[in-house]
Design a protein around this motif. Structure first.
Motif, PDB file in Angstrom:
ATOM      1  N   THR A 108     -14.187 -35.673 -40.599  1.00 42.22           N
ATOM      2  CA  THR A 108     -14.286 -37.016 -41.200  1.00 42.22           C
ATOM      3  C   THR A 108     -13.626 -37.052 -42.576  1.00 42.22           C
ATOM      4  OG1 THR A 108     -16.380 -37.369 -40.054  1.00 42.22           O
ATOM      5  CG2 THR A 108     -15.897 -38.819 -41.904  1.00 42.22           C
ATOM      6  N   SER A 109     -13.799 -35.990 -43.359  1.00 38.91           N
ATOM      7  CA  SER A 109     -13.238 -35.951 -44.706  1.00 38.91           C
ATOM      8  C   SER A 109     -11.710 -35.900 -44.709  1.00 38.91           C
ATOM      9  CB  SER A 109     -13.780 -34.744 -45.459  1.00 38.91           C
ATOM     10  OG  SER A 109     -13.335 -33.536 -44.876  1.00 38.91           O
ATOM     11  N   LYS A 110     -11.117 -35.435 -43.588  1.00 37.22           N
ATOM     12  CA  LYS A 110      -9.654 -35.338 -43.497  1.00 37.22           C
ATOM     13  C   LYS A 110      -9.006 -36.641 -43.052  1.00 37.22           C
ATOM     14  CE  LYS A 110      -9.490 -30.367 -42.603  1.00 37.22           C
ATOM     15  NZ  LYS A 110      -9.131 -29.287 -41.627  1.00 37.22           N
ATOM     16  N   LYS A 112     -26.324 -26.352 -34.376  1.00 41.40           N
ATOM     17  CA  LYS A 112     -26.334 -27.758 -34.785  1.00 41.40           C
ATOM     18  C   LYS A 112     -25.733 -27.921 -36.180  1.00 41.40           C
ATOM     19  CE  LYS A 112     -29.368 -31.787 -35.085  1.00 41.40           C
ATOM     20  NZ  LYS A 112     -30.766 -32.282 -35.027  1.00 41.40           N
ATOM     21  N   LYS A 113     -26.081 -27.022 -37.091  1.00 42.92           N
ATOM     22  CA  LYS A 113     -25.540 -27.069 -38.450  1.00 42.92           C
ATOM     23  C   LYS A 113     -24.032 -26.836 -38.430  1.00 42.92           C
ATOM     24  CE  LYS A 113     -29.706 -25.673 -40.961  1.00 42.92           C
ATOM     25  NZ  LYS A 113     -30.350 -24.610 -41.783  1.00 42.92           N
ATOM     26  N   GLU A 114     -23.585 -25.900 -37.593  1.00 43.09           N
ATOM     27  CA  GLU A 114     -22.149 -25.630 -37.485  1.00 43.09           C
ATOM     28  C   GLU A 114     -21.402 -26.860 -36.978  1.00 43.09           C
ATOM     29  OE1 GLU A 114     -21.884 -22.281 -34.896  1.00 43.09           O
ATOM     30  OE2 GLU A 114     -22.489 -20.821 -36.427  1.00 43.09           O
ATOM     31  N   MET A 115     -21.965 -27.528 -35.973  1.00 44.68           N
ATOM     32  CA  MET A 115     -21.324 -28.717 -35.411  1.00 44.68           C
ATOM     33  C   MET A 115     -21.295 -29.850 -36.417  1.00 44.68           C
ATOM     34  SD  MET A 115     -22.986 -28.555 -31.580  1.00 44.68           S
ATOM     35  CE  MET A 115     -22.331 -30.144 -31.061  1.00 44.68           C
ATOM     36  N   LYS A 153     -18.578 -29.137 -38.964  1.00 48.06           N
ATOM     37  CA  LYS A 153     -17.250 -29.402 -38.407  1.00 48.06           C
ATOM     38  C   LYS A 153     -16.983 -30.904 -38.361  1.00 48.06           C
ATOM     39  CE  LYS A 153     -16.806 -25.259 -35.537  1.00 48.06           C
ATOM     40  NZ  LYS A 153     -16.719 -24.731 -34.165  1.00 48.06           N
ATOM     41  N   SER A 154     -18.016 -31.682 -38.002  1.00 51.30           N
ATOM     42  CA  SER A 154     -17.864 -33.129 -37.925  1.00 51.30           C
ATOM     43  C   SER A 154     -17.580 -33.727 -39.298  1.00 51.30           C
ATOM     44  CB  SER A 154     -19.149 -33.737 -37.344  1.00 51.30           C
ATOM     45  OG  SER A 154     -19.051 -35.147 -37.282  1.00 51.30           O
TER      46      SER A 154
END
Length: 277
Positions: A274-276, A263-266, A269-270
């Motif tokens: 979003t930051s890009k 869950k932390k990995e996902m 990644k999310s």
């Protein structure tokens, strides 16, 4: 015939009964209601006086993405007095899946799995090995991330896949989460035929209608009975053993810990995506 279910659709055309998972927006992930309604629909078609084939398939682009995480117990924070109480709680939670598999194993009609799209987790593992005939669309793939989530091959799938594809291939698929394409599934003997994604449901129905014109219905059902009779007890024992092993994994908290990591990995990644933007 009006549909009396919420999360599955039952259609009967002549001698073909069709059960469709009907949660396409959730990729047909399993819920308690979907499991209960599928069991009820299988029982209904088992006693239908006219049908020969029972087809299990899905609405939308996925056959099933497996368990709905919100009801899987992976985020549970319940407190238990001891390990015995905890195991009993999880065994009770897995009872519907046990009955679902038993209802397929004991089904009198020819049970056809029609994989209209990708199948993941329980969607890939539960039905494939206990079905009499398996069809797949060109968009189908199977993948089981059991080891990645600290789980075990569910509901007898370790034995069922080994019988179909051999022990070494089954270990590769179940241990390492290898994704199998429709082409590989056909080559490895898991799938009988692959149909084009476009018009898949009609292709399955048309093929079965042709078999009904050519072959005697009772003979086909008797072939199924004779094939499955010596396998029945072993399959049920495999389901019970898998349920027991899965409950022990939850007692050890392995799935909860692995899920927290995933869950932390996902989430990371999310945030990165979003930051890009």
């Amino acid at each position: 015939m009006p549909n009396k279910y919420e999360e599955v659709i039952v259609e009967i055309t002549g001698q073909i009964g069709i059960i469709k998972f009907n949660r396409p927006k959730s990729l047909n992930s399993f819920t308690g209601k979907l499991s209960q309604e599928t069991i009820s629909a299988i029982r209904e078609l088992n006693e239908h006086p006219d049908t020969v084939f029972t087809v299990l398939t899905g609405e939308g682009r996925f056959f099933s993405s497996g368990a709905d995480v919100r009801g899987s117990g992976l985020e549970a924070s319940e407190a238990y007095a001891n390990a015995g109480e905890k195991k009993l709680a999880f065994l009770q939670r897995f009872t519907p899946a046990l009955e679902l598999l038993r209802s397929i194993i004991d089904h009198k009609k020819v049970f056809v799995l029609a994989l209209n799209g990708p199948a993941v987790g329980g969607g890939a593992a539960w039905f494939t090995g206990v079905s009499d005939i398996v069809f797949a669309s060109t968009s189908c793939y199977l993948q089981v991330p059991f080891s990645a989530l600290g789980l075990v091959p569910e509901n007898g799938s370790a034995i069922n896949f080994a019988q179909s594809m051999g022990v070494h291939r089954a270990n590769d698929f179940l241990m390492f989460g290898r994704k199998l394409t429709a082409k590989e599934l056909e080559e490895w003997g898991i799938v009988n035929r692959v149909f084009e994604n476009e018009g898949f449901q009609q292709s399955v129905k048309g093929f079965l209608e042709e078999q009904l014109k050519t072959n005697d219905p009772k003979s086909m059902m008797e072939t199924k009975r004779l094939q499955n009779a010596p396998l029945r007890d072993g399959r049920l024992i495999a389901v019970v053993n898998a349920v027991d092993a899965l409950a022990e994994r939850f007692v050890e908290n392995a799935p909860m810990e692995r899920f927290a990591i995933k869950k932390k990995e996902m989430e990371a990644k999310s945030k990165n995506r979003t930051s890009k933007i």
